[in-house]
Design an enzyme around this catalytic site. Structure first.
Site, PDB file in Angstrom:
ATOM      1  N   PRO A   9     -28.002  -5.697  34.079  1.00 11.68           N
ATOM      2  CA  PRO A   9     -27.706  -4.311  33.367  1.00 11.68           C
ATOM      3  C   PRO A   9     -28.676  -3.403  33.069  1.00 11.68           C
ATOM      4  O   PRO A   9     -29.635  -3.790  32.461  1.00 11.68           O
ATOM      5  CB  PRO A   9     -26.772  -4.779  32.048  1.00 11.68           C
ATOM      6  CG  PRO A   9     -27.530  -6.178  31.791  1.00 11.68           C
ATOM      7  CD  PRO A   9     -27.593  -6.830  33.086  1.00 11.68           C
ATOM      8  N   ASN A  10     -28.515  -2.248  33.051  1.00 14.37           N
ATOM      9  CA  ASN A  10     -29.416  -0.996  32.944  1.00 14.37           C
ATOM     10  C   ASN A  10     -30.480  -1.255  33.862  1.00 14.37           C
ATOM     11  O   ASN A  10     -31.347   0.088  33.557  1.00 14.37           O
ATOM     12  CB  ASN A  10     -29.872  -1.160  31.406  1.00 14.37           C
ATOM     13  CG  ASN A  10     -28.598  -1.379  30.427  1.00 14.37           C
ATOM     14  OD1 ASN A  10     -27.671  -0.252  30.574  1.00 14.37           O
ATOM     15  ND2 ASN A  10     -28.503  -2.164  29.542  1.00 14.37           N
ATOM     16  N   ARG A  24     -35.263   5.120  32.060  1.00 16.92           N
ATOM     17  CA  ARG A  24     -34.988   4.483  30.787  1.00 16.92           C
ATOM     18  C   ARG A  24     -36.332   3.979  30.411  1.00 16.92           C
ATOM     19  O   ARG A  24     -36.948   3.339  30.895  1.00 16.92           O
ATOM     20  CB  ARG A  24     -34.246   3.239  31.304  1.00 16.92           C
ATOM     21  CG  ARG A  24     -33.917   2.345  30.315  1.00 16.92           C
ATOM     22  CD  ARG A  24     -33.589   0.718  31.131  1.00 16.92           C
ATOM     23  NE  ARG A  24     -33.130   0.111  29.904  1.00 16.92           N
ATOM     24  CZ  ARG A  24     -33.251  -1.251  29.972  1.00 16.92           C
ATOM     25  NH1 ARG A  24     -33.651  -1.795  31.306  1.00 16.92           N
ATOM     26  NH2 ARG A  24     -33.032  -2.055  29.027  1.00 16.92           N
ATOM     27  N   TYR A  72     -40.770   0.482  30.828  1.00 14.96           N
ATOM     28  CA  TYR A  72     -40.506   0.150  31.900  1.00 14.96           C
ATOM     29  C   TYR A  72     -40.973   0.899  33.198  1.00 14.96           C
ATOM     30  O   TYR A  72     -40.963   0.688  34.126  1.00 14.96           O
ATOM     31  CB  TYR A  72     -38.944   0.042  32.221  1.00 14.96           C
ATOM     32  CG  TYR A  72     -38.349  -0.795  31.109  1.00 14.96           C
ATOM     33  CD1 TYR A  72     -38.387  -2.204  31.093  1.00 14.96           C
ATOM     34  CD2 TYR A  72     -37.427  -0.356  30.124  1.00 14.96           C
ATOM     35  CE1 TYR A  72     -37.890  -3.034  30.228  1.00 14.96           C
ATOM     36  CE2 TYR A  72     -36.640  -1.018  29.168  1.00 14.96           C
ATOM     37  CZ  TYR A  72     -36.934  -2.579  29.372  1.00 14.96           C
ATOM     38  OH  TYR A  72     -36.334  -3.186  28.411  1.00 14.96           O
ATOM     39  N   ASN A 130     -33.974 -10.799  37.488  1.00 14.96           N
ATOM     40  CA  ASN A 130     -34.219 -10.260  36.189  1.00 14.96           C
ATOM     41  C   ASN A 130     -33.068 -10.027  35.552  1.00 14.96           C
ATOM     42  O   ASN A 130     -32.300  -8.875  36.027  1.00 14.96           O
ATOM     43  CB  ASN A 130     -35.014  -8.916  36.479  1.00 14.96           C
ATOM     44  CG  ASN A 130     -35.225  -8.260  35.268  1.00 14.96           C
ATOM     45  OD1 ASN A 130     -34.792  -8.564  34.173  1.00 14.96           O
ATOM     46  ND2 ASN A 130     -36.248  -7.080  35.189  1.00 14.96           N
ATOM     47  N   ALA A 144     -30.624  -7.791  29.859  1.00 11.79           N
ATOM     48  CA  ALA A 144     -30.216  -8.206  28.553  1.00 11.79           C
ATOM     49  C   ALA A 144     -29.700  -9.720  28.625  1.00 11.79           C
ATOM     50  O   ALA A 144     -29.435 -10.228  27.687  1.00 11.79           O
ATOM     51  CB  ALA A 144     -29.509  -7.219  27.977  1.00 11.79           C
ATOM     52  N   GLU A 197     -37.862 -16.103  37.444  1.00 13.63           N
ATOM     53  CA  GLU A 197     -37.264 -15.139  36.633  1.00 13.63           C
ATOM     54  C   GLU A 197     -38.262 -14.028  36.546  1.00 13.63           C
ATOM     55  O   GLU A 197     -39.780 -14.478  36.190  1.00 13.63           O
ATOM     56  CB  GLU A 197     -37.121 -15.740  35.276  1.00 13.63           C
ATOM     57  CG  GLU A 197     -36.846 -14.915  33.974  1.00 13.63           C
ATOM     58  CD  GLU A 197     -36.286 -15.610  32.823  1.00 13.63           C
ATOM     59  OE1 GLU A 197     -36.531 -17.039  32.698  1.00 13.63           O
ATOM     60  OE2 GLU A 197     -36.102 -15.222  31.695  1.00 13.63           O
ATOM     61  N   HIS A 201     -39.680 -10.447  34.426  1.00 13.82           N
ATOM     62  CA  HIS A 201     -39.301  -9.282  33.364  1.00 13.82           C
ATOM     63  C   HIS A 201     -40.318  -8.001  33.616  1.00 13.82           C
ATOM     64  O   HIS A 201     -41.411  -8.564  33.641  1.00 13.82           O
ATOM     65  CB  HIS A 201     -38.943  -9.739  31.985  1.00 13.82           C
ATOM     66  CG  HIS A 201     -38.139 -10.831  31.952  1.00 13.82           C
ATOM     67  ND1 HIS A 201     -36.707 -10.265  31.769  1.00 13.82           N
ATOM     68  CD2 HIS A 201     -38.090 -12.245  31.568  1.00 13.82           C
ATOM     69  CE1 HIS A 201     -36.191 -11.271  31.583  1.00 13.82           C
ATOM     70  NE2 HIS A 201     -36.818 -12.406  31.559  1.00 13.82           N
ATOM     71  N   SER A 228     -41.188  -5.927  31.463  1.00 12.52           N
ATOM     72  CA  SER A 228     -42.333  -5.679  30.336  1.00 12.52           C
ATOM     73  C   SER A 228     -42.554  -7.146  29.683  1.00 12.52           C
ATOM     74  O   SER A 228     -41.965  -8.277  30.213  1.00 12.52           O
ATOM     75  CB  SER A 228     -41.198  -5.057  29.237  1.00 12.52           C
ATOM     76  OG  SER A 228     -40.081  -5.917  29.164  1.00 12.52           O
ATOM     77  N   ARG A 255     -42.342  -8.050  22.329  1.00  6.59           N
ATOM     78  CA  ARG A 255     -41.242  -7.282  21.844  1.00  6.59           C
ATOM     79  C   ARG A 255     -40.603  -7.882  20.841  1.00  6.59           C
ATOM     80  O   ARG A 255     -40.616  -8.803  19.850  1.00  6.59           O
ATOM     81  CB  ARG A 255     -40.557  -6.602  22.985  1.00  6.59           C
ATOM     82  CG  ARG A 255     -41.412  -5.918  24.127  1.00  6.59           C
ATOM     83  CD  ARG A 255     -40.443  -5.476  25.220  1.00  6.59           C
ATOM     84  NE  ARG A 255     -39.341  -4.471  24.895  1.00  6.59           N
ATOM     85  CZ  ARG A 255     -38.552  -4.136  25.604  1.00  6.59           C
ATOM     86  NH1 ARG A 255     -38.430  -4.695  26.786  1.00  6.59           N
ATOM     87  NH2 ARG A 255     -37.751  -3.389  25.011  1.00  6.59           N
TER      88      ARG A 255
HETATM   89  C1  DQA Z   1     -36.346  -6.756  30.922  1.00  4.21           C
HETATM   90  C2  DQA Z   1     -36.412  -7.230  29.250  1.00  4.21           C
HETATM   91  C3  DQA Z   1     -35.126  -7.404  28.662  1.00  4.21           C
HETATM   92  O1  DQA Z   1     -35.259  -7.861  27.263  1.00  4.21           O
HETATM   93  C4  DQA Z   1     -34.223  -6.258  28.737  1.00  4.21           C
HETATM   94  O2  DQA Z   1     -33.032  -6.315  27.993  1.00  4.21           O
HETATM   95  C5  DQA Z   1     -34.154  -5.462  29.771  1.00  4.21           C
HETATM   96  C6  DQA Z   1     -35.211  -5.592  30.903  1.00  4.21           C
HETATM   97  C7  DQA Z   1     -37.318  -6.505  31.625  1.00  4.21           C
HETATM   98  O3  DQA Z   1     -37.465  -6.385  32.787  1.00  4.21           O
HETATM   99  O4  DQA Z   1     -38.613  -6.324  30.834  1.00  4.21           O
HETATM  100  O5  DQA Z   1     -33.096  -4.834  30.347  1.00  4.21           O
HETATM  101  O6  DQA Z   1     -35.426  -7.816  31.531  1.00  4.21           O
END
Ligand code: DQA
Length: 154
Positions: free
Chosen positions: A12-13, A20, A25, A76, A79, A100, A102, A104, A109
């Site tokens: 998501p997102n 964003r 990011y 990825n 959340a 996996e 990410h 960031s 964080r």
């Molecule tokens: C994320 C890190 C997650 O904590 C966050 O909710 C995201 C992006 C990243 O790619 O850094 O949506 O997965």
């Protein structure tokens, strides 16, 4: 020759990448990331199926489909990393390598981002490398899949 096939799944997102929180990011869009993955795939002689959904059930359905169709998963989970036992269970049900990613560095964080339900299932975890993390994940996946093929051939 049939190329190994890798599902690259985004949670998501991540469709909002580029606009964003760019300080966290970066400014590349999800289409840019898809392009990076396709370029890497060509170089690595693998196929990528690049997808994104904001819906947990959709990600799970795609993982179920992938069980027979796909040789590895780069994910990825965004959340859902920190909340979803269901996605972790779907990944556990796939007898294929999972990496996996990410964008960031989640460990720099908020504390709630430090726990991942996916990490115990993953062969490798790439955090804080920006969108390059996807390319690094595909490179590692190509190595893992080539090692598997060689083992079978021996
Ligand atoms: C994320 C890190 C997650 O904590 C966050 O909710 C995201 C992006 C990243 O790619 O850094 O949506 O997965």
């Amino acid at each position: 020759m049939l190329l190994p096939s890798v599902l690259v799944l985004n949670g998501p997102n991540l469709n909002l990448l580029g606009t964003r929180e760019p300080a966290i990011y970066g400014s590349e869009t999800l289409d840019d990331v898809a392009r990076l993955c396709r370029e890497a795939a060509e170089r690595l002689h693998i196929e990528v199926d690049f997808r994104q959904s904001n819906a947990e059930h959709q990600l799970i359905d795609w993982l179920h489909e992938a069980r027979t169709r796909i040789d590895g998963v780069v994910i990825n989970p965004a959340a859902y990393t920190h909340t979803s036992v269901a996605i972790a269970d779907a990944l556990s049900a796939i007898d294929k390598p999972v990496i996996e990613v990410h964008i960031s560095n989640v460990h720099k964080r908020e504390a709630f981002r430090h726990h991942s339900f996916v990490s115990p299932i993953a062969e490798a975890i790439i955090v804080g490398c920006g969108t390059q993390g996807y390319v690094l994940a595909l490179e590692r996946m190509a190595t893992l899949l080539a090692a598997k093929v060689n083992k079978v051939a021996k």
